[in-house]
Design a protein around this motif. Structure first.
Motif, PDB file in Angstrom:
ATOM      1  N   LEU A  45       0.827  -1.201   0.000  1.00  0.00           N
ATOM      2  CA  LEU A  45       0.000   0.000   0.000  1.00  0.00           C
ATOM      3  C   LEU A  45       0.865   1.255   0.000  1.00  0.00           C
ATOM      4  O   LEU A  45       2.035   1.214   0.376  1.00  0.00           O
ATOM      5  N   ASP A  46       0.301   2.340  -0.462  1.00  0.00           N
ATOM      6  CA  ASP A  46       0.947   3.651  -0.435  1.00  0.00           C
ATOM      7  C   ASP A  46       0.285   4.476   0.658  1.00  0.00           C
ATOM      8  O   ASP A  46      -0.927   4.733   0.603  1.00  0.00           O
ATOM      9  N   ARG A  47       1.090   4.903   1.638  1.00  0.00           N
ATOM     10  CA  ARG A  47       0.538   5.615   2.778  1.00  0.00           C
ATOM     11  C   ARG A  47       1.657   6.402   3.455  1.00  0.00           C
ATOM     12  O   ARG A  47       2.789   5.921   3.537  1.00  0.00           O
ATOM     13  N   PRO A  48       1.368   7.616   3.960  1.00  0.00           N
ATOM     14  CA  PRO A  48       2.402   8.347   4.698  1.00  0.00           C
ATOM     15  C   PRO A  48       2.859   7.554   5.919  1.00  0.00           C
ATOM     16  O   PRO A  48       2.082   6.810   6.524  1.00  0.00           O
ATOM     17  N   VAL A  49       4.115   7.716   6.270  1.00  0.00           N
ATOM     18  CA  VAL A  49       4.665   7.037   7.434  1.00  0.00           C
ATOM     19  C   VAL A  49       4.360   7.864   8.677  1.00  0.00           C
ATOM     20  O   VAL A  49       4.597   9.078   8.697  1.00  0.00           O
ATOM     21  N   LYS A  50       3.838   7.213   9.698  1.00  0.00           N
ATOM     22  CA  LYS A  50       3.478   7.909  10.933  1.00  0.00           C
ATOM     23  C   LYS A  50       4.694   8.595  11.545  1.00  0.00           C
ATOM     24  O   LYS A  50       5.774   8.014  11.630  1.00  0.00           O
ATOM     25  N   ASP A  51       4.507   9.858  11.941  1.00  0.00           N
ATOM     26  CA  ASP A  51       5.530  10.682  12.608  1.00  0.00           C
ATOM     27  C   ASP A  51       6.703  11.057  11.701  1.00  0.00           C
ATOM     28  O   ASP A  51       7.692  11.616  12.176  1.00  0.00           O
ATOM     29  N   ALA A  52       6.607  10.767  10.403  1.00  0.00           N
ATOM     30  CA  ALA A  52       7.669  11.178   9.476  1.00  0.00           C
ATOM     31  C   ALA A  52       7.519  12.666   9.168  1.00  0.00           C
ATOM     32  O   ALA A  52       6.410  13.209   9.178  1.00  0.00           O
ATOM     33  N   PRO A  53       8.632  13.368   8.888  1.00  0.00           N
ATOM     34  CA  PRO A  53       8.542  14.803   8.603  1.00  0.00           C
ATOM     35  C   PRO A  53       7.750  15.115   7.336  1.00  0.00           C
ATOM     36  O   PRO A  53       7.125  16.166   7.229  1.00  0.00           O
ATOM     37  N   SER A  54       7.783  14.195   6.372  1.00  0.00           N
ATOM     38  CA  SER A  54       7.045  14.393   5.131  1.00  0.00           C
ATOM     39  C   SER A  54       5.761  13.575   5.159  1.00  0.00           C
ATOM     40  O   SER A  54       5.716  12.476   5.707  1.00  0.00           O
ATOM     41  N   ARG A  55       4.708  14.133   4.570  1.00  0.00           N
ATOM     42  CA  ARG A  55       3.430  13.429   4.480  1.00  0.00           C
ATOM     43  C   ARG A  55       3.236  12.759   3.130  1.00  0.00           C
ATOM     44  O   ARG A  55       2.135  12.323   2.804  1.00  0.00           O
ATOM     45  N   ARG A  56       4.305  12.644   2.373  1.00  0.00           N
ATOM     46  CA  ARG A  56       4.172  11.996   1.069  1.00  0.00           C
ATOM     47  C   ARG A  56       3.883  10.510   1.258  1.00  0.00           C
ATOM     48  O   ARG A  56       4.389   9.872   2.195  1.00  0.00           O
ATOM     49  N   PRO A  57       3.071   9.929   0.395  1.00  0.00           N
ATOM     50  CA  PRO A  57       2.805   8.497   0.492  1.00  0.00           C
ATOM     51  C   PRO A  57       4.079   7.689   0.233  1.00  0.00           C
ATOM     52  O   PRO A  57       4.865   8.008  -0.660  1.00  0.00           O
ATOM     53  N   VAL A  58       4.275   6.682   1.027  1.00  0.00           N
ATOM     54  CA  VAL A  58       5.423   5.787   0.906  1.00  0.00           C
ATOM     55  C   VAL A  58       4.904   4.385   0.613  1.00  0.00           C
ATOM     56  O   VAL A  58       3.967   3.912   1.280  1.00  0.00           O
ATOM     57  N   ARG A  59       5.514   3.740  -0.378  1.00  0.00           N
ATOM     58  CA  ARG A  59       5.078   2.368  -0.687  1.00  0.00           C
ATOM     59  C   ARG A  59       5.600   1.421   0.384  1.00  0.00           C
ATOM     60  O   ARG A  59       6.799   1.290   0.591  1.00  0.00           O
ATOM     61  N   GLN A  60       4.670   0.744   1.050  1.00  0.00           N
ATOM     62  CA  GLN A  60       5.016  -0.087   2.194  1.00  0.00           C
ATOM     63  C   GLN A  60       4.499  -1.509   2.010  1.00  0.00           C
ATOM     64  O   GLN A  60       3.498  -1.749   1.337  1.00  0.00           O
ATOM     65  N   LEU A  61       5.201  -2.429   2.652  1.00  0.00           N
ATOM     66  CA  LEU A  61       4.713  -3.796   2.798  1.00  0.00           C
ATOM     67  C   LEU A  61       4.226  -3.924   4.230  1.00  0.00           C
ATOM     68  O   LEU A  61       4.993  -3.779   5.183  1.00  0.00           O
ATOM     69  N   ARG A  62       2.938  -4.160   4.383  1.00  0.00           N
ATOM     70  CA  ARG A  62       2.334  -4.215   5.712  1.00  0.00           C
ATOM     71  C   ARG A  62       1.694  -5.586   5.945  1.00  0.00           C
ATOM     72  O   ARG A  62       1.388  -6.322   5.000  1.00  0.00           O
ATOM     73  N   VAL A  63       1.471  -5.900   7.202  1.00  0.00           N
ATOM     74  CA  VAL A  63       0.787  -7.134   7.579  1.00  0.00           C
ATOM     75  C   VAL A  63      -0.618  -6.773   8.054  1.00  0.00           C
ATOM     76  O   VAL A  63      -0.778  -6.019   9.025  1.00  0.00           O
ATOM     77  N   LEU A  64      -1.629  -7.284   7.354  1.00  0.00           N
ATOM     78  CA  LEU A  64      -3.023  -7.046   7.692  1.00  0.00           C
ATOM     79  C   LEU A  64      -3.729  -8.375   7.888  1.00  0.00           C
ATOM     80  O   LEU A  64      -3.201  -9.431   7.506  1.00  0.00           O
ATOM     81  N   ARG A  65      -4.921  -8.304   8.439  1.00  0.00           N
ATOM     82  CA  ARG A  65      -5.737  -9.511   8.631  1.00  0.00           C
ATOM     83  C   ARG A  65      -6.725  -9.611   7.476  1.00  0.00           C
ATOM     84  O   ARG A  65      -7.367  -8.631   7.100  1.00  0.00           O
ATOM     85  N   TRP A  66      -6.830 -10.836   6.910  1.00  0.00           N
ATOM     86  CA  TRP A  66      -7.701 -11.040   5.744  1.00  0.00           C
ATOM     87  C   TRP A  66      -9.142 -11.254   6.216  1.00  0.00           C
ATOM     88  O   TRP A  66      -9.459 -12.240   6.852  1.00  0.00           O
ATOM     89  N   GLY A  67      -9.992 -10.310   5.870  1.00  0.00           N
ATOM     90  CA  GLY A  67     -11.397 -10.306   6.269  1.00  0.00           C
ATOM     91  C   GLY A  67     -11.724  -8.925   6.790  1.00  0.00           C
ATOM     92  O   GLY A  67     -11.458  -8.603   7.941  1.00  0.00           O
ATOM     93  N   LEU A  68     -12.277  -8.085   5.932  1.00  0.00           N
ATOM     94  CA  LEU A  68     -12.421  -6.666   6.251  1.00  0.00           C
ATOM     95  C   LEU A  68     -13.467  -6.426   7.344  1.00  0.00           C
ATOM     96  O   LEU A  68     -14.569  -6.976   7.307  1.00  0.00           O
TER      97      LEU A  68
END
Length: 271
Positions: A45-68
């Motif tokens: 996903l593309d999302r700003p990094v929490k507490d980073a000085p820039s709010r630009r979206p950063v492409r990240q690999l995250r761990v989520l739970r399957w089942g919204l």
């Protein structure tokens, strides 16, 4: 639909394929050859990094739970029923329309599983009693062996029964978007069995081709018409399918042997 898939690529490989800038090694998941609903999965996903000085979206690999779990849900009990969102209605359904407009992701996979029962095997007679034949699982994957980029959406849910500082106070969950299965011939078809994806199941995960990755992940894009244009199925003839051992039907089984390509469907087995 998509109710089971395989995801064995390491984070380093996913980072190279999808241009990922940030991922946490301690959160990396082990290869999973039998991903089932409510399991933790890797998403891009593309999302700003929490507490980073820039709010630009950063492409990240995250761990989520399957089942919204929708943000407004009273509890997570229905997550297992929210593993899929239909491309035709994702922009309209109350559970999905806000994530579709604001929180889109790619759920990387090796391929997905579907089960088929031959018409002449649906009822078998043993010792005078009719028994239902076990369905034959097939593994569906890109014919060229590349990563299967499944279109997905994600959402955050706050468990109000827990204090803010509790590590499980927030849930991050996702859903796979599905579309109508291709009716054209498979790029590589098994010697016996289905000749198209539609012969296996009428639905399939929506595969995003690389030219759609950036616009799909871009959180600045929120125009529904533009986003729905990205939901067009990919060109036909990109997929292959082959029969695999029925051991994959048991969610407790896991390992690369579940992806073993069989020369033909297994002999009919009975419940």
């Amino acid at each position: 639909m998509c109710g089971r898939y395989a995801a064995s690529r390491a984070p380093e490989e996913l980072a190279r394929i999808f241009g990922i800038e940030r991922w946490e090694p301690e959160e990396a998941l082990a290869p999973d050859y039998n991903v089932a609903p409510t399991k933790e999965v890797h998403v891009v996903l593309d999302r700003p990094v929490k507490d980073a000085p820039s709010r630009r979206p950063v492409r990240q690999l995250r761990v989520l739970r399957w089942g919204l779990v929708p943000s407004w849900a009273s509890g997570p009990e229905g997550a297992a029923r929210m593993i899929n969102a239909r491309a035709e209605t994702v922009a309209e359904k109350p559970s999905f329309r806000r994530p579709f407009a604001q929180r889109r992701c790619i759920i990387p996979a090796d391929g997905y599983f579907e089960w088929v029962t031959a018409h002449d095997e649906r009822q078998l007679e043993v010792e005078g009693k009719k028994k239902r034949a076990r369905k034959q699982p097939y593994f569906v994957l890109p014919a060229d062996g590349t990563a299967f980029a499944m279109a997905g959406i994600y959402e955050f849910w706050r468990d109000r029964t827990l204090p803010d500082e509790h590590p499980n106070a927030w849930w991050a969950t996702c859903s796979v978007i599905t579309t109508e299965a291709e009716t054209g011939p498979l790029a590589v078809a098994p010697d016996e069995g289905p000749r198209s994806l539609a012969d296996i199941h009428p639905r399939m995960p929506l595969m995003l081709t690389p030219d759609k990755w950036d616009p799909w992940l871009d959180p600045a894009r929120s125009d529904v018409d533009e986003l729905q244009a990205l939901l067009a199925p990919p060109p036909g003839g990109l997929m292959r399918a082959y029969p695999v051992p029925t051991a994959v039907s048991n969610v407790r089984n896991n390992g690369p042997e579940l992806l073993t390509e069989l020369a033909a469907p297994e002999e009919a087995t009975l419940f």
